[in-house]
Design a protein around this motif. Structure first.
Motif, short mmCIF file in Angstrom:
data_model
loop_
_atom_site.label_atom_id
_atom_site.label_comp_id
_atom_site.label_asym_id
_atom_site.label_seq_id
_atom_site.Cartn_x
_atom_site.Cartn_y
_atom_site.Cartn_z
N GLU A 171 -13.46 17.68 83.88
CA GLU A 171 -12.64 16.47 83.96
C GLU A 171 -13.28 15.60 85.04
N GLY A 227 -14.79 10.41 79.39
CA GLY A 227 -13.34 10.44 79.25
C GLY A 227 -12.86 9.98 77.89
N ARG A 228 -13.44 8.92 77.38
CA ARG A 228 -13.04 8.40 76.07
C ARG A 228 -13.43 9.36 74.94
N CYS A 251 -13.88 12.62 75.22
CA CYS A 251 -13.01 13.81 75.32
C CYS A 251 -11.59 13.51 74.84
N THR A 252 -11.11 12.29 75.08
CA THR A 252 -9.78 11.92 74.59
C THR A 252 -9.74 11.95 73.07
N ARG A 253 -10.79 11.42 72.43
CA ARG A 253 -10.85 11.45 70.96
C ARG A 253 -10.99 12.88 70.45
N ALA A 264 -9.94 15.62 71.97
CA ALA A 264 -8.66 16.30 72.19
C ALA A 264 -7.66 15.94 71.10
N ALA A 265 -7.66 14.70 70.69
CA ALA A 265 -6.73 14.26 69.63
C ALA A 265 -6.98 15.01 68.33
#
Length: 128
Positions: A81, A101-102, A104-106, A108-109
């Motif tokens: 992170e 970050g972006r 990993c956010t996608r 994770a979704a």
């Protein structure tokens, strides 16, 4: 697809090895991996370093999560992170932190499971 995240030196890799029955030979170091290796490996640790390498080599991360689900849906990604510290002064480092970050956010979704590891203890934050 599964994502294991947490701060640096929190025991993510060892946690993943125990939790998912992985051996060292099952794990690919993202800092050394090519763009294509992510679509073939069982587990990639240092995923954030793979993103950094990709930024330096101008890889296209668009649609990465969908391509992974189509070609390597069982992959386990282990990443640091990066968003909790001081904002970097260097423009490349700021872009790297934001891109990681972006991405990993996608991921994770689209992941079936997301686990955050702190002090070697995993907390499941998503279990679809």
């Amino acid at each position: 697809m599964k994502l294991v995240t947490g701060g640096a030196f929190q025991g993510k890799k060892e946690y993943a090895k125990l939790r998912f029955g992985l051996k060292d030979e099952d794990m690919t170091d993202g800092a050394l991996a090519s763009f294509e290796e992510i679509f073939q490996c069982r587990c990639m640790y240092h995923f954030h370093e793979w993103v950094k390498k990709g930024l330096k080599e101008n890889w296209d991360f668009g649609g990465l999560e969908d391509r992974l689900l189509a070609t390597n849906p069982q992959i386990l990604l282990i990443t640091n992170e990066l968003g909790y510290g001081v904002v970097p002064v260097d423009a490349f480092d700021r872009n790297y932190r934001e891109t990681a970050g972006r991405v990993c956010t996608r991921l994770a979704a689209k992941s079936s499971q997301v686990i955050r590891v702190v002090c070697g203890i995993g907390t499941v934050i998503k279990d679809a």
